[in-house]
Design an enzyme around this catalytic site. Sequence first.
Site, PDB file in Angstrom:
ATOM      1  CE  LYS A 192      -6.769  78.211 -30.359  1.00 21.13           C
ATOM      2  NZ  LYS A 192      -6.450  79.332 -29.446  1.00 21.13           N
ATOM      3  CD  GLU A 268     -12.572  86.255 -43.675  1.00 23.69           C
ATOM      4  OE1 GLU A 268     -12.309  87.419 -43.999  1.00 23.69           O
ATOM      5  OE2 GLU A 268     -13.446  85.575 -44.209  1.00 23.69           O
ATOM      6  CB  CYS A 303      -9.431  92.804 -38.840  1.00 29.14           C
ATOM      7  SG  CYS A 303     -11.189  92.625 -39.038  1.00 29.14           S
ATOM      8  CD  GLU A 403      -3.550  94.244 -38.283  1.00 27.96           C
ATOM      9  OE1 GLU A 403      -2.901  93.193 -38.138  1.00 27.96           O
ATOM     10  OE2 GLU A 403      -4.750  94.276 -38.566  1.00 27.96           O
TER      11      GLU A 403
HETATM   12  P1  NAD Z   1      -3.367  85.472 -33.914  1.00 25.36           P
HETATM   13  O1  NAD Z   1      -3.075  85.123 -35.316  1.00 25.36           O
HETATM   14  O2  NAD Z   1      -2.246  85.575 -32.960  1.00 25.36           O
HETATM   15  O3  NAD Z   1      -4.357  84.405 -33.275  1.00 25.36           O
HETATM   16  C1  NAD Z   1      -5.557  84.019 -33.905  1.00 25.36           C
HETATM   17  C2  NAD Z   1      -5.883  82.613 -33.477  1.00 25.36           C
HETATM   18  O4  NAD Z   1      -4.841  81.739 -33.910  1.00 25.36           O
HETATM   19  C3  NAD Z   1      -5.993  82.430 -31.968  1.00 25.36           C
HETATM   20  O5  NAD Z   1      -7.047  81.527 -31.685  1.00 25.36           O
HETATM   21  C4  NAD Z   1      -4.664  81.820 -31.607  1.00 25.36           C
HETATM   22  O6  NAD Z   1      -4.709  81.014 -30.455  1.00 25.36           O
HETATM   23  C5  NAD Z   1      -4.360  80.973 -32.822  1.00 25.36           C
HETATM   24  N1  NAD Z   1      -2.933  80.731 -32.996  1.00 25.36           N
HETATM   25  C6  NAD Z   1      -1.899  81.520 -32.598  1.00 25.36           C
HETATM   26  N2  NAD Z   1      -0.716  80.951 -32.915  1.00 25.36           N
HETATM   27  C7  NAD Z   1      -0.999  79.776 -33.554  1.00 25.36           C
HETATM   28  C8  NAD Z   1      -0.214  78.749 -34.138  1.00 25.36           C
HETATM   29  N3  NAD Z   1       1.113  78.802 -34.130  1.00 25.36           N
HETATM   30  N4  NAD Z   1      -0.853  77.708 -34.707  1.00 25.36           N
HETATM   31  C9  NAD Z   1      -2.193  77.644 -34.723  1.00 25.36           C
HETATM   32  N5  NAD Z   1      -2.993  78.570 -34.164  1.00 25.36           N
HETATM   33  C10 NAD Z   1      -2.413  79.648 -33.595  1.00 25.36           C
HETATM   34  O7  NAD Z   1      -4.219  86.798 -34.005  1.00 25.36           O
HETATM   35  P2  NAD Z   1      -4.770  87.671 -32.806  1.00 25.36           P
HETATM   36  O8  NAD Z   1      -3.591  88.385 -32.232  1.00 25.36           O
HETATM   37  O9  NAD Z   1      -5.638  86.853 -31.909  1.00 25.36           O
HETATM   38  O10 NAD Z   1      -5.744  88.680 -33.562  1.00 25.36           O
HETATM   39  C11 NAD Z   1      -5.304  89.833 -34.135  1.00 25.36           C
HETATM   40  C12 NAD Z   1      -5.121  89.667 -35.628  1.00 25.36           C
HETATM   41  O11 NAD Z   1      -6.319  89.193 -36.238  1.00 25.36           O
HETATM   42  C13 NAD Z   1      -4.840  90.977 -36.314  1.00 25.36           C
HETATM   43  O12 NAD Z   1      -3.846  90.810 -37.297  1.00 25.36           O
HETATM   44  C14 NAD Z   1      -6.168  91.320 -36.965  1.00 25.36           C
HETATM   45  O13 NAD Z   1      -6.099  92.198 -38.019  1.00 25.36           O
HETATM   46  C15 NAD Z   1      -6.659  89.987 -37.361  1.00 25.36           C
HETATM   47  N6  NAD Z   1      -8.097  90.000 -37.594  1.00 25.36           N
HETATM   48  C16 NAD Z   1      -8.595  89.861 -38.859  1.00 25.36           C
HETATM   49  C17 NAD Z   1      -9.958  89.903 -39.101  1.00 25.36           C
HETATM   50  C18 NAD Z   1     -10.539  89.740 -40.476  1.00 25.36           C
HETATM   51  O14 NAD Z   1     -11.696  89.429 -40.581  1.00 25.36           O
HETATM   52  N7  NAD Z   1      -9.801  89.902 -41.527  1.00 25.36           N
HETATM   53  C19 NAD Z   1     -10.830  90.058 -38.035  1.00 25.36           C
HETATM   54  C20 NAD Z   1     -10.308  90.183 -36.770  1.00 25.36           C
HETATM   55  C21 NAD Z   1      -8.934  90.141 -36.559  1.00 25.36           C
END
Ligand code: NAD
Length: 507
Positions: A192, A268, A303, A403
């Site tokens: 996804k 992650e 991240c 963040e």
């Molecule tokens: P997000 O959590 O909003 O979304 C991530 C994924 O989850 C997307 O595919 C999204 O569609 C899905 N999602 C969103 N709401 C959901 C729900 N209610 N139920 C199920 N799935 C859902 O994150 P983002 O805004 O896409 O990415 C940014 C975040 O990701 C930042 O906090 C960043 O630090 C983190 N990040 C972490 C790493 C790591 O390896 N630790 C790497 C990259 C990004």
Amino acid sequence: MTDPTTGRRWIDAAAELTPETRLFIDGDFQPARDGATFDSLSPRDGRLLCRVSSAGVADVDDAVRAASRAFDSGVWSRADRRERARVLTRLSDLMLENLDELALLESLDSGHPIGDARRVDVPQAARTMRWYAEAIDKIYDEVAPTAHSALALITREPLGVVGAVVPWNYPLIITAWKIAPSLAAGNSVVLKPAELTSLSALKLAQLAAEAGIPAGVFNVVPGLGPVAGQSLGRHPLVDKITFTGSPAVGRGFLTYSGESNGKQVALELGGKSAQVVLADTGDLAACAEAVAWGIFYNAGQTCHGGSRLIVDERVHDELVERVLGVGRSLILGDPLDEATQIGAIASERQLERVLGYTDIARTEGAVVHGGGRVRPDGLSDGYYVEPTVFDGVDNTSRIGQEEIFGPALAVTTVRGAAEAVRVANESPYGLAASVWTSDLTTAHTAARELRAGTVWVNTFDASDIVTPFGGFKDSGSGRDRSLHAFDAYTALKTTWINLGSSALPTD
Ligand code: NAD
């Protein structure tokens, strides 16, 4: 695609591009059952790129069932490891053969500079695919040290159906970290992608089919998080969720698991990584360069971005001046221009969020350098923020703790290594950190004490597929990359064979 030296090349190529926008389920591209779509806008100029099929609950169910059937059939899960290696190597090759198209999709969809997408994102994702393909037939199982009367084998088996849910900041790289070890180990996968960046994942699906991954083994279901993401997280036939994204959504997956089948969940999550610079740092120019790139690369949407600078007061002024100088020298521009070093913020919402932190910083009394919205020449719209440094930040303030996920560095001044490490650890996150010093003992001691999944010494963001990556504390518990990733996508099986007295038949 004509002249590789000008931005026009990519603008013309983008105009000719017709991205795949449909779901990929059981080996076929298809619209959502209810015909739903969502708009995919380019952060480069805010324009509509295309409408992408939006997977509903029924579509996710179709994808998971296809993955489960494929797993049970053994077509991939029981295939010879060398056959899986051959197919994944072919996929890696195809990614490189399609480097320009994949890079263009990534750049248009996410706002990454096209140069980074071509030099970093696509090659790294292809290397990840190849690395796990090459690794899978070099891993041995174990024989346990039992009593003489038994032979106990400890073998690894694929888990079944893996649901991979990924964010928008490095779509291809993070996807590859998850699907390469999952597929190499014999699992079926339902991916996804983030709704902001689905296009490179759909191209990957096409290449995976071309490489020979059997129908149902790899499925891609773009869709809205609360719908497609949640139904994957709650599906009873999913054995594992591997998630990268925000802490709040990640914890939601633990709830989905608890309320469904107790599937494994690897998280992650975010970060607020500290770049610790001590008074005895040898080369402040090199340090400033690393500190600046550590936060400004990919417009800070990383991240593990080094968003906090914890600096000794004795080198503060010189270092901050140098970091500001590097920030001013970076070319912020159209992601489709090959000269661009900093591209766009992924969405208007994220842009507003990042800009909002400049106001918060002022309210909290920080000295603000930069922090405004900018628009590159030739573009009528798009989401761009100039490199920003907030100086004089109290580490316990919102700017010090939250963040931002934009090109914004919070500077906190300390005195001595002990205070520096203590302040660096005063964070809910623990994804990464760096320490700059010319003293070997201080370096090792600080590296031990910093609570982070990765600690760099006298560098920042040096990494490779050969090392694990993941966080402590609110940054999550999963580890991507390295051979350890196989632990995440396999289950251990014990086979205990009774050998009795071990006396051989005499007859
Ligand atoms: P997000 O959590 O909003 O979304 C991530 C994924 O989850 C997307 O595919 C999204 O569609 C899905 N999602 C969103 N709401 C959901 C729900 N209610 N139920 C199920 N799935 C859902 O994150 P983002 O805004 O896409 O990415 C940014 C975040 O990701 C930042 O906090 C960043 O630090 C983190 N990040 C972490 C790493 C790591 O390896 N630790 C790497 C990259 C990004």
